[in-house]
Design an enzyme around this catalytic site. Sequence first.
Site, PDB file in Angstrom:
ATOM      1  N   LYS A  71       0.818  -1.218   0.000  1.00  0.00           N
ATOM      2  CA  LYS A  71       0.000   0.000   0.000  1.00  0.00           C
ATOM      3  C   LYS A  71       0.853   1.269   0.000  1.00  0.00           C
ATOM      4  CE  LYS A  71      -2.531   0.161   3.615  1.00  0.00           C
ATOM      5  NZ  LYS A  71      -1.607   0.939   4.485  1.00  0.00           N
ATOM      6  N   THR A  73       4.043   1.506  -0.826  1.00  0.00           N
ATOM      7  CA  THR A  73       4.795   1.512  -2.086  1.00  0.00           C
ATOM      8  C   THR A  73       3.935   2.054  -3.224  1.00  0.00           C
ATOM      9  OG1 THR A  73       6.068  -0.411  -1.343  1.00  0.00           O
ATOM     10  CG2 THR A  73       6.084   0.047  -3.705  1.00  0.00           C
ATOM     11  N   ARG A  94       2.201   8.546   6.985  1.00  0.00           N
ATOM     12  CA  ARG A  94       2.522   8.400   8.411  1.00  0.00           C
ATOM     13  C   ARG A  94       4.002   8.113   8.605  1.00  0.00           C
ATOM     14  NH1 ARG A  94      -0.782   3.541  10.318  1.00  0.00           N
ATOM     15  NH2 ARG A  94      -0.248   2.879   8.220  1.00  0.00           N
ATOM     16  N   LYS A 105       7.206  -6.770  10.798  1.00  0.00           N
ATOM     17  CA  LYS A 105       6.765  -6.055   9.608  1.00  0.00           C
ATOM     18  C   LYS A 105       7.884  -5.303   8.896  1.00  0.00           C
ATOM     19  CE  LYS A 105       2.978  -2.989   8.205  1.00  0.00           C
ATOM     20  NZ  LYS A 105       3.686  -1.805   7.714  1.00  0.00           N
ATOM     21  N   ALA A 273      -3.558   1.487  12.743  1.00  0.00           N
ATOM     22  CA  ALA A 273      -4.984   1.421  12.404  1.00  0.00           C
ATOM     23  C   ALA A 273      -5.698   0.267  13.098  1.00  0.00           C
ATOM     24  CB  ALA A 273      -5.164   1.303  10.900  1.00  0.00           C
ATOM     25  N   PHE A 301      -3.370  -0.546   7.256  1.00  0.00           N
ATOM     26  CA  PHE A 301      -3.940  -1.886   7.097  1.00  0.00           C
ATOM     27  C   PHE A 301      -5.060  -1.903   6.053  1.00  0.00           C
ATOM     28  CE2 PHE A 301      -2.156  -2.333  11.525  1.00  0.00           C
ATOM     29  CZ  PHE A 301      -1.105  -3.143  11.136  1.00  0.00           C
ATOM     30  N   PHE A 381       3.402  -8.786  -9.392  1.00  0.00           N
ATOM     31  CA  PHE A 381       4.503  -9.681  -9.044  1.00  0.00           C
ATOM     32  C   PHE A 381       4.876 -10.493 -10.284  1.00  0.00           C
ATOM     33  CE2 PHE A 381       3.209  -8.516  -4.878  1.00  0.00           C
ATOM     34  CZ  PHE A 381       4.205  -8.872  -3.989  1.00  0.00           C
ATOM     35  N   TRP A 409       6.976  -0.877  -7.720  1.00  0.00           N
ATOM     36  CA  TRP A 409       8.089  -1.423  -6.939  1.00  0.00           C
ATOM     37  C   TRP A 409       9.301  -1.623  -7.853  1.00  0.00           C
ATOM     38  CZ3 TRP A 409      10.933  -6.020  -7.126  1.00  0.00           C
ATOM     39  CH2 TRP A 409      11.734  -6.283  -5.996  1.00  0.00           C
TER      40      TRP A 409
END
Length: 556
Positions: A71, A73, A94, A105, A273, A301, A381, A409
Site C-alpha cells: 500500500k 509503495t 505516516r 513487519k 490502524a 492496514f 509480481f 516497486w
Amino acid sequence: MKSDIQIAQEADLLPIGEIAAGIGISEDDIEPYGKYKAKLSDEYLKKIASNNDGKLILVTAINPTPAGEGKTTTSIGLAQAMARLDKKAILALREPSLGPCFGIKGGAAGGGYSQVVPMDELNLHFTGDFHAVTTANNLLAAMLDNHIHQGNEKRIDTRAVVWKRCLDLNDRALRNIIVGLGEKTDGFVREDHFVITVASEIMAILCLASDLKDLKKRLARIVVAYDLDGNPVTAEDIKAVGSMTALLKDAIKPNLIQTLEHTPALVHGGPFANIAHGCNSVIATKAALKMADYVITEAGFGADLGAEKFFDIKCRAAGLKPDAVVLVATIRALKYNGGIPKAELAKEDINALKKGIVNLEKHIENLKLYGVPVVVTLNSFETDTEKEVDLVRDFCRKRDCEFALSKVWELGGEGGIELAGKVLKTLENKRSDFAPIYELDTTIEEKIAAIATKIYGASGVIYSSKAAKQMAELERLGYGGLPVCIAKTQYSLSDDQTLLGRPSGFDINVREMYVSAGAGFIVAVTGNIMTMPGLSKEPAAYRIDVDDDGRITGLF
C-alpha cells in the site's frame, strides 16, 4: 534486484532546500533537520491557509496477508507517476513506528524504486516526533502518580487510573506491571500498564489537532483516572497541559522529505490502524492540500480499519472530503484469502483466486458505501499470470471500478503511469458524494453496530459484561456523541484473524471500552487485539547492524 535499503542508500538525494524550492517554499519557511529533512514553519502554514485545496486521494488495501500488498509503495509510486505526468502532486504519509521495524513487519518507507528517503533515518529516529510523544505521555503518567503521592487533592481512586505509560517498541513484558514498590517515598503500589507509543492517545491527539491551540485544548481533555465518585479526572486537573505542550510544540509541525524521484512528501504522525485511527496528521494533510493539486495519502492496514477510520473519524473531525480511493490488492494475497498456503502462492490457481477475490469484493462494496469513486490496482509480481490478471480486471469492471496494473516497486513512477491515468480519469468523470456511515447523534451501541454489520459483515455485536458497563458509564458521562474507533485484528474482516476471505455469520466481540476524550473518540477493543505487541521468535532486530563506516544494514 537490490534490497530496499541498498536502493535507498545509493539514491541521489537532493538537499531538502531544493525539494522545498520546487514547490514554492523558501528557505525561511522550513526548519532543516540535517541535509534531507525539514519541518514546515508555522509562518509558512499560515501563509498558505487561503490557497485553494487540491484533490484528495486515499490509498487503502484489502486485508493484509503474509504475501504482502504494498500500500505505501503504491502510494509513493502513484505520486511519482503523477509528477512524471507533469501534475503537481505531494504525498501525505505516516511516520514508521520502531516496534514493527525491529519486529516482524519491518519499516514503512515503501519499497523497491518507490520509497521515501532517507529511508533509514525515517524508520529510526527521524525528527524525534515519536520520542516527543512518548515523553509527553510518560510525563503525564509521572505527574498523575505524583499527584496521588502528594496528597491526592482530586480524590483519585487508585483502582480507577486509566492512563498508561508508553514505549515505541514491542515489549510484551510491560503489558501488565506493578509500580510503587519499595519505600513509602516511592509512591502508592498499584497495577499499571504500557502501550506502544502509536497507541497512545497523545499520538492520536497530535494527528487530529488542527493547530497548537487545538492541541492544548485536546491535551486538557485527556481522562487520566476517575475519582471516588466515578467522575473523570483530566490532564488539566493535574496541571500537566502546559508542560506536555512544551514537549510537543515542534513535533506538531509536519516533516518534509522526498521520494527516490524527488517528489515532495509530508510524513507526519503515526497511529496504528488496528489499535488507533491509522492516519497521518490533519495538519500535514491540510497543508498538502494547500501546496499541491493532487494529494496522495494512505490509511493503515485494510479498508475495514484504516479507510473506515479515515472516513468516519479523521474526515469528519477535519472537514475533509476525499475525491477518490485507490484500493490495492495482489494476486498472491487474493489466492491466500482463497486458502492457498504462502509457499504455493507463486503457482497459477484460478480456483483459489475466485475463492479469495470475495475479500476484494467486500472492500469495494464498503468503499462505495461512503460515496467515493474507487480505482482498484493490482500490485504486480513476477509470478502473476495473464489469466489471473484478466480475471481480476474483469471482476472490477463489472463492479464499475477503474482498474490498473501497478509496477511501481520495480519501475518507480514509470510503473505507475497506468494507475495515475486511471485516477485522473476517475477524478474527471466521477463525483465524490462522500458521507460517513453513521451519525454522531446515535448511541455508542448503534455506531458500533453500523461498523460491524455494514463494514465487517458481522451478524451482530456481543459485549462482555465489563464492556457493557463501560459503555453505559460513557453514555452517562456525556461521551455518547463521539465517533467510535474499533481496535480489531487487521488480518480478517472479523475479529478472528483465522477467518479469511469474506466471512459471514460471525459476531464481533467487544471486551473493553474507554474514552479518548482528547482525541475525540470512543475506543472499543475487540477479540484478542493487543495495544502492546510482542517480538517474534526471530525478530527483524536480529538482522539489523551497522558496518565500520556507520552504514545501517538489514533494515527493510
